[in-house]
Enzyme design. Structure first.
Site, PDB file in Angstrom:
ATOM      1  N   ARG A 105      -6.602   8.271   4.252  1.00 43.03           N
ATOM      2  CA  ARG A 105      -5.488   8.598   2.892  1.00 43.03           C
ATOM      3  C   ARG A 105      -4.815   8.478   1.804  1.00 43.03           C
ATOM      4  O   ARG A 105      -5.011   8.626   0.814  1.00 43.03           O
ATOM      5  CB  ARG A 105      -4.259   8.930   3.957  1.00 43.03           C
ATOM      6  CG  ARG A 105      -3.229   9.868   4.705  1.00 43.03           C
ATOM      7  CD  ARG A 105      -2.928  11.266   5.634  1.00 43.03           C
ATOM      8  NE  ARG A 105      -1.548   9.920   4.249  1.00 43.03           N
ATOM      9  CZ  ARG A 105      -0.231  10.085   4.981  1.00 43.03           C
ATOM     10  NH1 ARG A 105       0.203   9.582   5.334  1.00 43.03           N
ATOM     11  NH2 ARG A 105       0.205   9.679   4.309  1.00 43.03           N
ATOM     12  N   ASP A 106      -5.320   6.835   2.338  1.00 43.78           N
ATOM     13  CA  ASP A 106      -4.515   5.929   1.257  1.00 43.78           C
ATOM     14  C   ASP A 106      -5.986   5.698  -0.164  1.00 43.78           C
ATOM     15  O   ASP A 106      -5.563   5.209  -0.582  1.00 43.78           O
ATOM     16  CB  ASP A 106      -3.811   5.368   1.137  1.00 43.78           C
ATOM     17  CG  ASP A 106      -2.914   4.037   0.590  1.00 43.78           C
ATOM     18  OD1 ASP A 106      -2.743   4.831  -0.730  1.00 43.78           O
ATOM     19  OD2 ASP A 106      -2.771   3.245   0.731  1.00 43.78           O
ATOM     20  N   LEU A 107      -7.042   5.793   0.759  1.00 44.14           N
ATOM     21  CA  LEU A 107      -7.836   5.323   0.053  1.00 44.14           C
ATOM     22  C   LEU A 107      -8.349   6.275  -1.579  1.00 44.14           C
ATOM     23  O   LEU A 107      -8.837   4.727  -2.342  1.00 44.14           O
ATOM     24  CB  LEU A 107      -9.696   6.134   0.391  1.00 44.14           C
ATOM     25  CG  LEU A 107     -10.828   4.965   0.943  1.00 44.14           C
ATOM     26  CD1 LEU A 107      -9.837   3.871   1.656  1.00 44.14           C
ATOM     27  CD2 LEU A 107     -11.354   5.113   2.033  1.00 44.14           C
ATOM     28  N   MET A 131       0.528  -0.775  -0.649  1.00 46.93           N
ATOM     29  CA  MET A 131      -0.281   0.418   0.208  1.00 46.93           C
ATOM     30  C   MET A 131       0.816   1.413  -0.140  1.00 46.93           C
ATOM     31  O   MET A 131       0.493   2.576  -0.530  1.00 46.93           O
ATOM     32  CB  MET A 131      -0.875   0.459   1.056  1.00 46.93           C
ATOM     33  CG  MET A 131      -1.858  -1.515   1.046  1.00 46.93           C
ATOM     34  SD  MET A 131      -2.686  -1.236   0.121  1.00 46.93           S
ATOM     35  CE  MET A 131      -3.593   0.994  -0.724  1.00 46.93           C
TER      36      MET A 131
END
Lengths: 590, 114
Positions: B70-72, A1
């Site tokens: 935040r990564d979504l 990620m």
């Protein structure tokens, strides 16, 4: 990620380059069967509704084959998923009734043979399972997003495996960089040694898949010639097991409907440990002659305890059934499951009741061999058609175990008094009642050597505000080492659940790791409830409540010496973020 | 071969995506040369809970975004984990329309069932 913005941009532009450089990555409705060479192996579609709904895009040839559709064989879930995409992205419109009829036809006549489906059943059953992916290219190219189970529940010709890769690239271009393609070597790198396979992983994966999961197989030719609607109506005995709740025993009455491969069910089961009884009514479809997909409802239309956020017994308002019917229609095995992440489930095995006596299980899983002399134990056997004139000598447990008398008997249960000799050999025993056998139904042991946590590698998901919580039940199992005297080997004996104390230890993955304070709570019965999702302002960098820990079980034997070391076991446990999209095909059981 | 509207729609979105993103400074990063390391995913992690999105390369959560919201958007926009996060390109063009900043507004996004 941890993918940086810069990398995303690079990846993206390169993807676009690939997309335009190679027109064939566009998902195609035509494709397979167009090329004459690949042509002759397709399966004709002998169903007017499928032709009517699909042939506008998937052209029909003079042998009744439709492009794409005739060159794949899929599980019911596989067809359901493809057809849902046809509706979602490709402009097909279908009523739910037509979709059901089409999935039923294709899942049966363009389905899998039982031998092909069996190794992939865990995928339809939503079981927590560690997968082994034999081919390295398939592992790196294909199992980074979803399971291998999805892949091996399909059969396709080579062109269709190729088109599947194109489908991924067309809809999810970044997939090229997640493993479909090799990165080019740096310009100054030495050339690879001669004979190096420089093909991209996706191309190698396709080669492996077309060889190992082809459209035409001897299993399918044999099964499709022999396939018929199964005759399952009648009375069945159920034995089952649920993690944390133990063994279950009961009965399922299967009744015919007006349609030959659809059934209704009436189920009554009891948890042997706490005596809880549950009744349910259900409905099912059997695909391809063996593949049961159903669901059942409790009679209240909701969970028995309407205030409970989650039900850990099979009284869930709706539970799904995925089972496999044996070729002779005498056994049905599989999993019944519920929960937002299908994390709760009962492993079930059904045996058909005929006019003969049938013994299927006992109220204990293991009996202890006494150190000296002999011990008396009482044991209840469950089954059907136990004869009224049953005598002690009709019941047999093998060497060292004598049935002294029958204490209590009915047609479905018999309680026996056993004498176990100190010389009885350790091992799994079949229980025989006249000529009926319950294979390995009881284990004789003399010592608990170690304990293990089930599952020993698990995952739960944060939730409860916007997304559902994913729970996890743990249990500890007692084991005796087998004849080789080594622990953790194949000959070890599972003695069933054992009472333990539960705790959580940190799994140190960062400096000052403190996940254990945030992830959630583990109850005295080994039931884990995760914390809420979303950023946590109390944590450094507003980290979520996620984390990884050891779940620890400790068992102190009641009769152990005060300074004896307790038995312990631990399981690696990740508590992670929610899923935001749920690819699932519950429709196949409706 | 018959031309299918779905594909044209998809192609259109790809174009829209570039149009939107060309203005962002992301693209300048391109000049910094090829990526130094491969994207981060859990090699060897393949329990049947869809792996990848939920654990880092070590099989734990330490390498996930902090917080993950935040990564979504990166995941969504680039459809990096289409099996775990809705993809913007084809299936869910409007997934975050009610949510300008996922770290703050995550309660406004939906669980979707394709």
């Amino acid at each position: 990620m941890q993918i940086t913005k810069a990398l995303v941009a690079v990846v993206f532009s390169l993807v676009l380059f690939f997309c335009w450089a190679n027109v064939s990555v566009q998902p195609q409705a035509q494709g397979a069967g167009q090329a004459a060479k690949a042509g002759d192996d397709g399966l004709p579609v002998n169903n007017a509704l499928v032709v009517q709904k699909c042939a506008s895009c998937h052209k029909k040839d003079d042998k009744g084959r439709l492009t794409r559709i005739s060159y794949e064989r899929l599980s019911p879930e596989g067809w359901q998923q493809a057809i849902k995409r046809m509706v979602r992205l490709n402009g097909l419109s279908l009523t739910p009734e037509d979709a059901r009829a089409i999935v039923k036809y294709l899942g049966t006549y363009h389905g899998l043979a039982p031998e092909e489906a069996k190794p992939a059943m865990y995928y339809a059953e939503h079981r927590l399972q560690e997968e082994t992916v034999p081919d390295e290219s398939v592992r790196t190219a294909c199992t980074v997003c979803h399971t291998y189970g999805r892949i091996i529940s399909q059969r396709r010709n080579k062109e269709e495996w190729d088109l599947l890769v194109n489908m991924h690239v067309g809809y999810f271009p970044v997939v090229e960089f997640q493993g479909f393609r090799r990165f080019p070597p740096p310009p100054d790198a030495p050339p690879p040694p001669p004979g190096t396979d420089t093909r991209h992983p996706a191309d190698r994966a396709v080669e492996y898949l077309s060889k190992n999961f082809p459209l035409q197989t001897p299993e399918w030719s044999a099964w499709s010639a022999n396939m018929r609607a199964p005759k399952l109506a009648g009375r069945w005995l159920l034995s089952g097991y649920q993690i944390g709740r133990g063994r279950v025993y009961g009965e399922v009455i299967i009744e015919p409907t007006g349609v030959e491969d659809e059934f209704t069910t009436k189920t009554k089961i009891q948890y042997l440990k706490d005596g809880a009884t549950i009744t349910r009514n259900g409905r099912s479809i059997v695909y391809a002659g063996y593949s049961w997909r159903g669901r059942s409802f409790n009679d209240k239309g909701k969970t028995a305890d309407a205030n409970a956020a989650v039900t850990t017994t099979t009284d869930a308002a709706e539970l799904r059934e995925v089972m496999f019917v044996s070729r002779d229609w005498s056994q049905i095995e599989g999993r019944w499951f519920w929960g937002d992440y299908e994390e709760f489930g009962l492993d079930v095995s059904l045996r058909r009741v005929s006019s003969e006596p049938l013994v299927i299980s006992a109220n204990q899983q293991a009996l202890k061999i006494p150190a000296t002399a002999s011990a008396t134990e009482s044991l209840t056997l469950y089954g059907a058609n136990f004869p009224a004139d049953l005598r002690a000598e009709d019941i047999d447990f093998g060497a060292g175990v004598k049935v002294k008398r029958i204490a209590n008997a009915s047609a479905n249960a018999v309680t026996v008094e056993l004498e176990i000799a100190s010389t009885a050999p350790v091992g799994k025993r079949d229980i025989a009642l006249r000529r009926s056998f319950a294979p390995g139904a009881i284990t004789l042991y003399d010592k608990v050597d170690y304990i293990k946590i089930n599952p020993d590698n698990a995952l739960a998901r944060l939730g409860g505000v916007r997304f559902p919580k994913g729970y996890q039940q743990f249990e500890a199992i007692a084991w005796q080492r087998g004849a080789d005297n080594k622990p953790q080997t194949a000959d070890d004996l599972n003695l069933g659940p054992i009472d333990v104390e539960w705790s959580i230890d940190e799994f140190p993955s960062t400096y000052d790791d403190d996940d254990k304070n945030y992830i959630g709570t583990l109850s005295p019965t080994g039931f884990f409830t995760p914390s809420v999702e979303g950023p946590n302002p109390k944590r450094k960098f507003e980290r979520n409540n996620y984390g990884e820990v050891w779940v620890v079980a400790t068992h102190k034997a009641k009769d152990a010496a005060p300074n004896a070391k307790p038995l312990t076991a631990r399981a690696y446990f990740v508590v992670t973020v929610p899923l935001y999209v749920k690819w699932d095909q519950p429709e196949v059981g409706r | 071969m018959k031309h299918l509207t779905a594909i044209n729609r998809k192609a259109k979105r790809v174009e829209e995506y570039i149009a939107v993103n060309e203005e962002e400074d992301d693209v300048f990063a391109l000049q910094q040369g090829p990526p130094q390391q491969r994207p981060h995913y859990p090699v060897g992690c393949s329990l049947v809970f869809s792996p990848g999105w939920e654990v880092d390369v070590t099989g734990g959560t330490a390498g996930l975004c902090q917080p993950v919201e935040r990564d979504l958007y990166d995941c969504y926009i680039s459809c990096y984990w289409p099996a775990q996060v809705p993809d913007h390109l084809n299936n869910y063009p409007d997934w975050t329309s009610k949510c300008a900043n996922a770290t703050k507004d995550w309660r406004k996004i939906d669980l979707v069932f394709p």
